[in-house]
Write an enzyme that holds these catalytic residues in place. Structure first.
Site, PDB file in Angstrom:
ATOM      1  N   LYS A  58       0.423  -0.212 -12.823  1.00  0.00           N
ATOM      2  CA  LYS A  58      -0.269  -1.319 -13.633  1.00  0.00           C
ATOM      3  C   LYS A  58       0.664  -1.682 -14.643  1.00  0.00           C
ATOM      4  N   GLY A 192       3.409  -3.149   5.877  1.00  0.00           N
ATOM      5  CA  GLY A 192       2.022  -2.528   5.253  1.00  0.00           C
ATOM      6  C   GLY A 192       1.321  -3.409   4.249  1.00  0.00           C
ATOM      7  N   ALA A 193       0.542  -4.247   4.607  1.00  0.00           N
ATOM      8  CA  ALA A 193      -0.339  -5.046   3.657  1.00  0.00           C
ATOM      9  C   ALA A 193      -1.429  -4.508   2.944  1.00  0.00           C
ATOM     10  N   VAL A 195      -2.858  -1.616  -0.105  1.00  0.00           N
ATOM     11  CA  VAL A 195      -2.984  -1.849  -1.558  1.00  0.00           C
ATOM     12  C   VAL A 195      -1.831  -1.522  -2.292  1.00  0.00           C
ATOM     13  N   GLU A 215       2.268  -6.665   8.197  1.00  0.00           N
ATOM     14  CA  GLU A 215       1.134  -5.858   8.600  1.00  0.00           C
ATOM     15  C   GLU A 215       0.852  -5.959   9.958  1.00  0.00           C
ATOM     16  N   SER A 281       4.971   0.928   3.019  1.00  0.00           N
ATOM     17  CA  SER A 281       3.561   1.358   2.390  1.00  0.00           C
ATOM     18  C   SER A 281       2.550   1.294   3.473  1.00  0.00           C
ATOM     19  N   ARG A 284      -0.770   7.319   3.158  1.00  0.00           N
ATOM     20  CA  ARG A 284      -0.154   8.407   2.753  1.00  0.00           C
ATOM     21  C   ARG A 284      -0.811   9.572   3.608  1.00  0.00           C
ATOM     22  N   ASP A 324      -6.477  13.815  -2.750  1.00  0.00           N
ATOM     23  CA  ASP A 324      -6.175  12.967  -1.601  1.00  0.00           C
ATOM     24  C   ASP A 324      -5.915  14.004  -0.419  1.00  0.00           C
ATOM     25  N   HIS A 456     -22.579 -14.489 -23.641  1.00  0.00           N
ATOM     26  CA  HIS A 456     -21.879 -15.708 -23.409  1.00  0.00           C
ATOM     27  C   HIS A 456     -20.720 -16.225 -24.342  1.00  0.00           C
TER      28      HIS A 456
HETATM   29  P1  FAD Z   1      -1.789  13.885  -6.879  1.00  0.00           P
HETATM   30  O1  FAD Z   1      -1.845  12.577  -7.888  1.00  0.00           O
HETATM   31  O2  FAD Z   1      -0.793  13.567  -5.890  1.00  0.00           O
HETATM   32  O3  FAD Z   1      -1.329  15.308  -7.845  1.00  0.00           O
HETATM   33  C1  FAD Z   1      -0.888  16.503  -6.835  1.00  0.00           C
HETATM   34  C2  FAD Z   1      -0.036  17.329  -7.781  1.00  0.00           C
HETATM   35  O4  FAD Z   1       0.222  18.227  -7.011  1.00  0.00           O
HETATM   36  C3  FAD Z   1       1.350  16.632  -7.769  1.00  0.00           C
HETATM   37  O5  FAD Z   1       1.885  16.717  -9.160  1.00  0.00           O
HETATM   38  C4  FAD Z   1       2.119  17.487  -7.118  1.00  0.00           C
HETATM   39  O6  FAD Z   1       3.505  17.614  -7.399  1.00  0.00           O
HETATM   40  C5  FAD Z   1       1.365  18.804  -6.979  1.00  0.00           C
HETATM   41  N1  FAD Z   1       1.669  19.759  -6.027  1.00  0.00           N
HETATM   42  C6  FAD Z   1       1.583  19.635  -4.561  1.00  0.00           C
HETATM   43  N2  FAD Z   1       1.860  20.865  -3.718  1.00  0.00           N
HETATM   44  C7  FAD Z   1       1.791  21.674  -5.096  1.00  0.00           C
HETATM   45  C8  FAD Z   1       2.147  23.062  -4.881  1.00  0.00           C
HETATM   46  N3  FAD Z   1       2.003  23.746  -3.790  1.00  0.00           N
HETATM   47  N4  FAD Z   1       2.101  23.888  -6.054  1.00  0.00           N
HETATM   48  C9  FAD Z   1       2.126  23.080  -7.203  1.00  0.00           C
HETATM   49  N5  FAD Z   1       2.073  21.638  -7.370  1.00  0.00           N
HETATM   50  C10 FAD Z   1       1.726  20.972  -6.201  1.00  0.00           C
HETATM   51  N6  FAD Z   1      -5.394   5.202  -7.492  1.00  0.00           N
HETATM   52  C11 FAD Z   1      -6.556   4.667  -8.096  1.00  0.00           C
HETATM   53  O7  FAD Z   1      -7.751   5.149  -8.178  1.00  0.00           O
HETATM   54  N7  FAD Z   1      -6.305   3.741  -8.749  1.00  0.00           N
HETATM   55  C12 FAD Z   1      -4.916   2.998  -8.783  1.00  0.00           C
HETATM   56  O8  FAD Z   1      -4.736   2.073  -9.351  1.00  0.00           O
HETATM   57  C13 FAD Z   1      -3.964   3.562  -7.998  1.00  0.00           C
HETATM   58  N8  FAD Z   1      -2.845   3.116  -7.740  1.00  0.00           N
HETATM   59  C14 FAD Z   1      -2.061   3.805  -7.055  1.00  0.00           C
HETATM   60  C15 FAD Z   1      -0.510   3.330  -6.879  1.00  0.00           C
HETATM   61  C16 FAD Z   1       0.502   3.536  -6.204  1.00  0.00           C
HETATM   62  C17 FAD Z   1       1.647   3.286  -5.991  1.00  0.00           C
HETATM   63  C18 FAD Z   1       0.132   5.125  -5.449  1.00  0.00           C
HETATM   64  C19 FAD Z   1       0.989   5.746  -4.731  1.00  0.00           C
HETATM   65  C20 FAD Z   1      -1.219   5.614  -5.649  1.00  0.00           C
HETATM   66  C21 FAD Z   1      -2.035   5.046  -6.279  1.00  0.00           C
HETATM   67  N9  FAD Z   1      -3.257   5.457  -6.442  1.00  0.00           N
HETATM   68  C22 FAD Z   1      -4.430   4.690  -7.155  1.00  0.00           C
HETATM   69  C23 FAD Z   1      -3.859   6.763  -5.710  1.00  0.00           C
HETATM   70  C24 FAD Z   1      -3.999   7.844  -6.503  1.00  0.00           C
HETATM   71  O9  FAD Z   1      -2.624   8.274  -7.430  1.00  0.00           O
HETATM   72  C25 FAD Z   1      -4.072   9.204  -5.878  1.00  0.00           C
HETATM   73  O10 FAD Z   1      -5.433   9.074  -5.221  1.00  0.00           O
HETATM   74  C26 FAD Z   1      -4.577  10.300  -7.024  1.00  0.00           C
HETATM   75  O11 FAD Z   1      -3.236  10.621  -7.582  1.00  0.00           O
HETATM   76  C27 FAD Z   1      -4.865  11.789  -6.142  1.00  0.00           C
HETATM   77  O12 FAD Z   1      -4.823  12.692  -7.115  1.00  0.00           O
HETATM   78  P2  FAD Z   1      -4.887  14.095  -6.751  1.00  0.00           P
HETATM   79  O13 FAD Z   1      -5.157  14.824  -8.131  1.00  0.00           O
HETATM   80  O14 FAD Z   1      -5.670  14.524  -5.430  1.00  0.00           O
HETATM   81  O15 FAD Z   1      -3.287  14.405  -6.336  1.00  0.00           O
HETATM   82  P1  NAI Z   2      -3.126   1.568   2.821  1.00  0.00           P
HETATM   83  O1  NAI Z   2      -3.803   2.561   3.635  1.00  0.00           O
HETATM   84  O2  NAI Z   2      -4.002   0.839   1.660  1.00  0.00           O
HETATM   85  O3  NAI Z   2      -2.559   0.616   3.623  1.00  0.00           O
HETATM   86  C1  NAI Z   2      -1.613   0.634   4.380  1.00  0.00           C
HETATM   87  C2  NAI Z   2      -1.317  -0.452   5.490  1.00  0.00           C
HETATM   88  O4  NAI Z   2      -0.138  -0.388   6.349  1.00  0.00           O
HETATM   89  C3  NAI Z   2      -2.339  -0.741   6.280  1.00  0.00           C
HETATM   90  O5  NAI Z   2      -2.893  -2.206   5.994  1.00  0.00           O
HETATM   91  C4  NAI Z   2      -2.166  -0.463   7.718  1.00  0.00           C
HETATM   92  O6  NAI Z   2      -2.846  -1.510   8.707  1.00  0.00           O
HETATM   93  C5  NAI Z   2      -0.644  -1.108   7.617  1.00  0.00           C
HETATM   94  N1  NAI Z   2       0.256  -0.136   8.785  1.00  0.00           N
HETATM   95  C6  NAI Z   2       0.076   1.070   8.827  1.00  0.00           C
HETATM   96  N2  NAI Z   2       1.222   1.395   9.871  1.00  0.00           N
HETATM   97  C7  NAI Z   2       1.873   0.183   9.960  1.00  0.00           C
HETATM   98  C8  NAI Z   2       3.068  -0.131  10.819  1.00  0.00           C
HETATM   99  N3  NAI Z   2       3.567   0.812  11.538  1.00  0.00           N
HETATM  100  N4  NAI Z   2       3.569  -1.268  10.657  1.00  0.00           N
HETATM  101  C9  NAI Z   2       2.660  -2.250  10.056  1.00  0.00           C
HETATM  102  N5  NAI Z   2       1.667  -1.822   9.142  1.00  0.00           N
HETATM  103  C10 NAI Z   2       1.189  -0.703   9.388  1.00  0.00           C
HETATM  104  O7  NAI Z   2      -1.690   2.164   2.346  1.00  0.00           O
HETATM  105  P2  NAI Z   2      -0.755   2.293   0.987  1.00  0.00           P
HETATM  106  O8  NAI Z   2      -0.646   0.760   0.578  1.00  0.00           O
HETATM  107  O9  NAI Z   2       0.384   2.866   1.392  1.00  0.00           O
HETATM  108  O10 NAI Z   2      -1.628   2.923  -0.154  1.00  0.00           O
HETATM  109  C11 NAI Z   2      -1.857   4.321   0.093  1.00  0.00           C
HETATM  110  C12 NAI Z   2      -3.306   4.731  -0.678  1.00  0.00           C
HETATM  111  O11 NAI Z   2      -3.083   4.727  -2.058  1.00  0.00           O
HETATM  112  C13 NAI Z   2      -4.320   3.724  -0.789  1.00  0.00           C
HETATM  113  O12 NAI Z   2      -4.821   3.587   0.552  1.00  0.00           O
HETATM  114  C14 NAI Z   2      -5.169   3.765  -1.609  1.00  0.00           C
HETATM  115  O13 NAI Z   2      -5.846   4.793  -1.500  1.00  0.00           O
HETATM  116  C15 NAI Z   2      -4.187   4.335  -2.616  1.00  0.00           C
HETATM  117  N6  NAI Z   2      -3.866   3.465  -3.609  1.00  0.00           N
HETATM  118  C16 NAI Z   2      -4.690   2.718  -4.343  1.00  0.00           C
HETATM  119  C17 NAI Z   2      -4.594   1.821  -5.471  1.00  0.00           C
HETATM  120  C18 NAI Z   2      -5.545   1.256  -6.077  1.00  0.00           C
HETATM  121  O14 NAI Z   2      -6.655   1.975  -6.243  1.00  0.00           O
HETATM  122  N7  NAI Z   2      -5.430  -0.085  -6.823  1.00  0.00           N
HETATM  123  C19 NAI Z   2      -3.214   1.140  -5.476  1.00  0.00           C
HETATM  124  C20 NAI Z   2      -2.207   1.642  -4.362  1.00  0.00           C
HETATM  125  C21 NAI Z   2      -2.483   2.782  -3.883  1.00  0.00           C
END
Ligand code: FAD
Ligand code: NAI
Length: 477
Positions: A58, A192-193, A195, A215, A281, A284, A324, A456
């Site tokens: 963000k 991957g199109a 998020v 995608e 992307s 996950r 997650d 408004h």
């Molecule tokens: P995580 O945030 O993954 O935290 C897990 C932690 O556990 C990590 O620090 C890891 O190192 C640690 N860990 C793992 N195994 C062990 C172990 N054995 N011992 C000790 N520590 C360990 N979600 C949204 O809601 N809004 C968004 O805008 C958004 N944007 C995103 C953008 C990107 C680029 C990505 C990749 C994800 C985004 N997400 C977003 C998804 C969001 O980041 C995850 O859903 C969220 O972080 C999950 O939280 P969590 O606590 O389950 O795990």
């Molecule tokens: P995603 O599941 O959102 O999108 C992955 C895309 O890749 C899908 O459209 C899928 O059809 C495509 N795909 C899969 N295999 C492929 C292949 N072999 N070739 C071409 N396309 C393929 O996963 P993404 O973008 O990696 O994000 C992971 C997760 O992180 C999201 O699902 C979301 O839960 C979280 N996230 C949330 C955000 C938010 O809340 N704003 C921002 C970023 C991530």
């Protein structure tokens, strides 16, 4: 001698750190073990979300939006800026500063709530009487042993990789690499199109890269309401300038170091394109490596998710899992809510997380957000519904912001008028979607929204108007 706790949380992301704070608030002696290290090798709480996910993405989205606005929108306000330049290093530093500030904030909250902050990789060792034994190691050496009555697994997820294409975060990037590019690539490919692809593609496109997103699915944003998804596809390709190719079959990919070539098939035609950088992307996968779950009999499904019931309880006594690493959407707020609910359940309370009202936001420009059922889901389930739509085009606040495009759609039960879904594309809909969440949690009818006074001029008036439209009495439609 091991340290004794009521609750040990494994993982310090938005699931784990929130669970730990809530458990401590409820009077439990609590520790949180987290393994994450920042690029300098220092512990940094906050997990994926804070370090390489929600927050840094963000930050960069905002920087790139500002850069785009200076170049394309300021002139309309009568503001002229010549030779606007982007200093990528300064932009990345701002992002890092935000992460450092928030990670320090979590450490402060741990101190304030007396949560023991343990750095290292936690591994489940088994049971000692009524207690779980957890070994913590750092850089391969055991640094601590903890014993706990309850364990909450919140280990999060990692990027899924394409078979045979290792991420080096130099040329082939995952989310961490995509957030740390030190210069704007000329040709950026994204596989991957979803998020991440759309958000990161938008960032680098607005900073000047040519962005091609490949995608596999023929449908754009299949999980979103398709009316909104179609509008999103149009604006993201036409206005943002993303080249999004749907229904692509990825073939051989060669990482040549200075560039990467991607072969793919589209409509039966074979193509090869060359990119300077490639973001992968494609979803996950849950993090269970190092946890030693199999050895203690922790049940995991065929995709590696820890199996839990509706209360996030695993198959093992007093062992819970959230965020997650378990079923459900991979969203930070879902992880946090599950964390709170588990801590409260351990305390004997009866909390509940309603998966039907978890908001989704995609922070593109315009933003996309929704809560509840899509029209496609309602049709598939045979639910009779009515709908109301309204646009931002004539909304005074949106016009003032210079962002007068987008749509709000409300879906309500045809019989009871209860709101079943709210779907939007437009300015700041990440904030507006909360009106839908609150309404649905309170089981409101669309008429309730239509009768509530909205300020408004405000963007929320478009929701009001959509609610009026659901009753066929739109005032401005
Ligand atoms: P995580 O945030 O993954 O935290 C897990 C932690 O556990 C990590 O620090 C890891 O190192 C640690 N860990 C793992 N195994 C062990 C172990 N054995 N011992 C000790 N520590 C360990 N979600 C949204 O809601 N809004 C968004 O805008 C958004 N944007 C995103 C953008 C990107 C680029 C990505 C990749 C994800 C985004 N997400 C977003 C998804 C969001 O980041 C995850 O859903 C969220 O972080 C999950 O939280 P969590 O606590 O389950 O795990
Ligand atoms: P995603 O599941 O959102 O999108 C992955 C895309 O890749 C899908 O459209 C899928 O059809 C495509 N795909 C899969 N295999 C492929 C292949 N072999 N070739 C071409 N396309 C393929 O996963 P993404 O973008 O990696 O994000 C992971 C997760 O992180 C999201 O699902 C979301 O839960 C979280 N996230 C949330 C955000 C938010 O809340 N704003 C921002 C970023 C991530």
């Amino acid at each position: 001698m091991s340290q004794q706790f009521d609750v040990v949380v494994i993982g310090g992301g938005p699931g784990g750190y929130v669970a730990a704070i809530r458990a401590a608030q409820l009077g439990f002696s609590t520790a949180c073990v987290d393994a994450f290290k920042n690029p300098e090798g220092k512990p940094s709480l906050g997990g994926t979300c804070l370090n390489v996910g929600c927050i840094p993405s963000k930050a960069l989205l905002q920087s790139s939006e500002n850069f785009h606005a200076v170049q394309h929108d300021f002139a309309k306000h009568g503001i002229s800026v010549e030779n606007a330049k982007i200093d990528v290093a300064a932009m990345l530093k701002r992002k890092e500063d935000i992460i450092t500030k928030n990670a320090g904030g979590i450490a402060f909250l741990f101190k304030k709530n007396k949560v023991a902050n343990v750095h290292g990789l936690a591994s489940l060792k088994g049971r000692e009487g009524e207690k779980w034994v957890i070994e913590v190691s750092d850089n391969g050496a055991v640094v601590d042993t903890l014993e706990a009555t309850h364990v909450i697994i919140a280990t999060g997820s990692s990027p899924r990789q394409l078979p045979g294409l290792p991420v080096d975060n130099v040329t082939v990037l995952d989310n961490a690499g995509a957030l740390a590019l030190t210069e704007v690539p000329k040709r950026l490919g994204v596989i991957g199109a979803g998020v991440i692809g759309l958000e990161m593609g938008s960032v680098w496109k607005r900073l000047g890269a040519e962005v091609t997103i490949l995608e596999a699915m023929p449908t754009f944003l299949a999980a979103a309401d398709q009316q909104i998804a179609k509008e999103a596809f149009k604006t993201l390709t036409r206005d943002t300038g993303l080249d999004i190719q749907l229904g692509v079959k990825i073939g051989a990919i060669e990482n040549k170091g200075a560039s990467v070539s991607v072969a793919y098939e589209l409509n039966g035609e074979a193509k090869t394109v060359e990119f300077d950088k490639l973001i992968v992307s494609i979803g996950r996968v849950p993090n269970t490596a190092g946890l030693n779950g199999e050895a203690v009999g922790l049940q995991m499904d065929e995709r590696g998710f820890v199996v839990v019931d509706e209360h996030c309880h695993t198959n093992l006594p007093n062992m819970w899992a959230i965020g997650d690493v378990v079923r459900g959407p991979m969203l930070a707020h879902k992880a946090s809510e599950e964390g709170v609910a588990v801590a409260e359940r351990i305390a004997g309370q009866k909390p509940h997380v309603d998966f039907g009202v978890i908001p989704w936001v995609i922070y593109t420009s315009p933003e996309i957000a929704w809560v509840g059922k899509t029209e496609e889901q309602l049709k598939a389930e045979g639910v009779e519904y009515k709908k109301g739509t309204s646009g931002f085009a004539a909304n005074g606040r949106a016009l003032g912001l210079g962002q007068a495009q987008g749509t709000v759609k409300i879906l309500a039960c045809a019989k009871t008028d209860r709101i079943l879904g709210l779907h939007m594309i437009g300015p700041m809909v990440s904030e507006l979607v909360t009106e839908g969440v609150v309404s649905m949690e309170f089981k409101a009818a669309s008429e309730d929204l239509a009768r509530i006074v909205h300020a408004h001029p405000s963007l929320a008036e478009v929701i009001h108007e959509a609610a009026l439209a659901a009753d066929k009495r739109a005032l401005h439609g």
